[in-house]
Design an enzyme around this catalytic site. Structure first.
Site, PDB file in Angstrom:
ATOM      1  N   ASP A 188       0.661  -1.102   0.129  1.00  0.00           N
ATOM      2  CA  ASP A 188      -0.036  -0.036  -0.001  1.00  0.00           C
ATOM      3  C   ASP A 188       0.861   1.350   0.052  1.00  0.00           C
ATOM      4  O   ASP A 188       1.639   1.562   1.010  1.00  0.00           O
ATOM      5  CB  ASP A 188      -0.859  -0.076   1.110  1.00  0.00           C
ATOM      6  CG  ASP A 188      -1.786   0.987   1.323  1.00  0.00           C
ATOM      7  OD1 ASP A 188      -2.033   1.649   0.457  1.00  0.00           O
ATOM      8  OD2 ASP A 188      -2.216   1.480   2.744  1.00  0.00           O
ATOM      9  N   ASP A 215      -1.882   5.663  -5.147  1.00  0.00           N
ATOM     10  CA  ASP A 215      -2.385   4.909  -3.968  1.00  0.00           C
ATOM     11  C   ASP A 215      -2.590   3.530  -4.492  1.00  0.00           C
ATOM     12  O   ASP A 215      -3.788   3.188  -4.538  1.00  0.00           O
ATOM     13  CB  ASP A 215      -3.447   5.472  -3.160  1.00  0.00           C
ATOM     14  CG  ASP A 215      -3.604   4.910  -1.865  1.00  0.00           C
ATOM     15  OD1 ASP A 215      -2.930   3.658  -1.542  1.00  0.00           O
ATOM     16  OD2 ASP A 215      -4.288   5.272  -1.025  1.00  0.00           O
TER      17      ASP A 215
END
Length: 416
Positions: free
Chosen positions: A105, A290
């Protein structure tokens, strides 16, 4: 002591790494971790958890500086696709065969794993970390207490040796969850989260995984990159450490400077709908690359304006007429067509990505009882990092992304 940090939005589904593959014919060794995609439940709880401020307190001072390894390598890592919405892979802690399915992430900076000391269902339902079985485990004693809208996590931050493919990272700090109230992770199919954002976001300013890789000089270049294949069920997706893989993109790789070393945050010139400025990015705006977010998010007012301008018919009657959405960064246009940003929700609540079909006709012919929606969500990121748009997997599956810590920049190129 109180600090706040964030985890990015894990909304739809996830992948898990299944094996390590060395690619032949490369000048430097590149290892790839292939990911497997799995459906994630309890979206409301997970959304609450990852969008709330998280407060924690410590018992003692920061640990001493870790010793540095002199080993220099260029390494890479591969991933796997599930329904074109989320990707997971494997990381090991303590021993190289002690593997956990995680989401890599770029929208967060901490590592989260369920502890063997946790007896709650959400922990027992997943792989649990047991420090007593590791010779390299180090107890650091940092209390962790995260409260959010629909639950609470309690635990502590400790350290152990981590293995990412063939890369060994010594004394890697991670959050070991020992109590879990609510179903934030109970229905998920991943065992943890590995944050790859900047250390300013990390708990107690410990080094995130990639910062420890940098400090221990494990790579020739402090760069990593993601390729998200749109082939469902495949293990073609890839996380590469130490560079990028030109086999996965076409055309030129365009780089954009990081504007705020917290998220991988960039400055956009504009956001266009069918080439027109409709006021979504007045005077410029911020965007965040992201990999832990499935969707594209935007400030609430702007996002609702975007939905109005797209005018998506829930019965899927206007797919061929839907406009192109364009993010403009440093004068470079990154286009998303309906094929990229539309999905169907079937009568069972399953998401079916438009991009996974060979043609519009085949997508439209797929069963009845479905509703067409855009892969967008309103999200108001607070100042000073926000307001900002998040470019999640909807964007990152179309554009190969490179994260360059040596030069603090992000690169995009059209993915193959």
């Amino acid at each position: 002591m109180k600090q706040v940090y964030f985890i990015s939005i894990l909304i739809l589904s996830s992948y898990c790494a299944s094996f390590l593959e060395e690619q032949p014919g490369m000048q430097n060794k590149i290892y790839t971790i292939k990911l497997e995609r799995t459906q994630s439940q309890a979206r409301k709880s997970l959304f609450d958890f990852i969008t709330t401020g998280q407060h924690f307190k410590s018992k003692r001072d920061i640990m001493d500086d870790i010793s540095l390894s002199q080993t220099q390598q260029k390494e890479s890592i591969k991933l796997y696709n599930f329904k074109n919405t989320q990707y997971t892979g494997e990381i090991s802690f303590g021993q190289q065969d002690n593997k956990f399915k995680v989401i890599f992430d770029t929208g967060s900076a901490n590592i989260w794993l369920n502890s063997a000391r946790c007896n709650d269902y959400g922990c027992k339902n997943h792989k649990q970390y047991d420090g007593q079985k590791s010779l390299t485990y180090e107890h650091l004693g940092y209390d962790l207490d995260v409260e959010f809208g629909t639950g609470e996590l309690m635990g502590e931050i400790n350290a152990d040796t981590a293995y990412l493919g063939n890369v060994m990272i010594r004394k890697q700090e991670f959050a070991e969850i020992v109590r879990e109230n609510g179903d934030v992770f109970a229905q998920s199919d991943f065992d943890g989260i590995v944050g790859l954002a900047y250390p300013t976001m990390a708990a107690y300013h410990f080094n995130p995984l990639f910062d420890n890789i940098m400090q221990q000089k494990l790579l020739d270049r402090n760069v990593f990159s993601f390729y998200f294949s749109r082939q469902e069920g495949s293990r073609n997706s890839e996380l590469t450490l130490g560079g990028w893989n030109q086999d996965h993109f076409q055309g030129e790789l365009h780089f954009h400077n990081v504007a705020n070393k917290f998220y991988w945050l960039l400055e956009a010139n504009n956001i266009l709908v069918n080439g027109k400025d409709v006021g979504l990015c007045k005077g410029g705006c911020s965007v965040i690359a992201d990999t832990g977010t499935s969707l594209i998010t935007g400030p609430s007012d702007d996002l609702y304006d975007l939905i109005d301008n797209l005018n998506i018919d829930e019965n899927c009657q206007n797919l061929k007429e839907l406009p192109t959405l364009t993010f403009v960064l440093d004068g470079i246009h990154y286009d998303l067509d309906a094929h990229d940003y539309i999905m169907k929700i079937d009568s069972y609540g399953n998401e079916i990505a438009y991009g996974s079909f060979a043609s519009t006709d085949s997508f439209l012919e797929m069963g009845g009882g479905c509703e067409c929606i855009g892969t967008f969500m309103p999200l108001d990121i607070p100042f000073p990092q926000g307001p900002a748009w998040i470019l999640g997997d909807t964007f990152l599956s179309k554009y190969y992304s490179v994260y360059d810590r040596d030069n603090n920049r992000v690169g995009f190129a059209r993915a193959k």
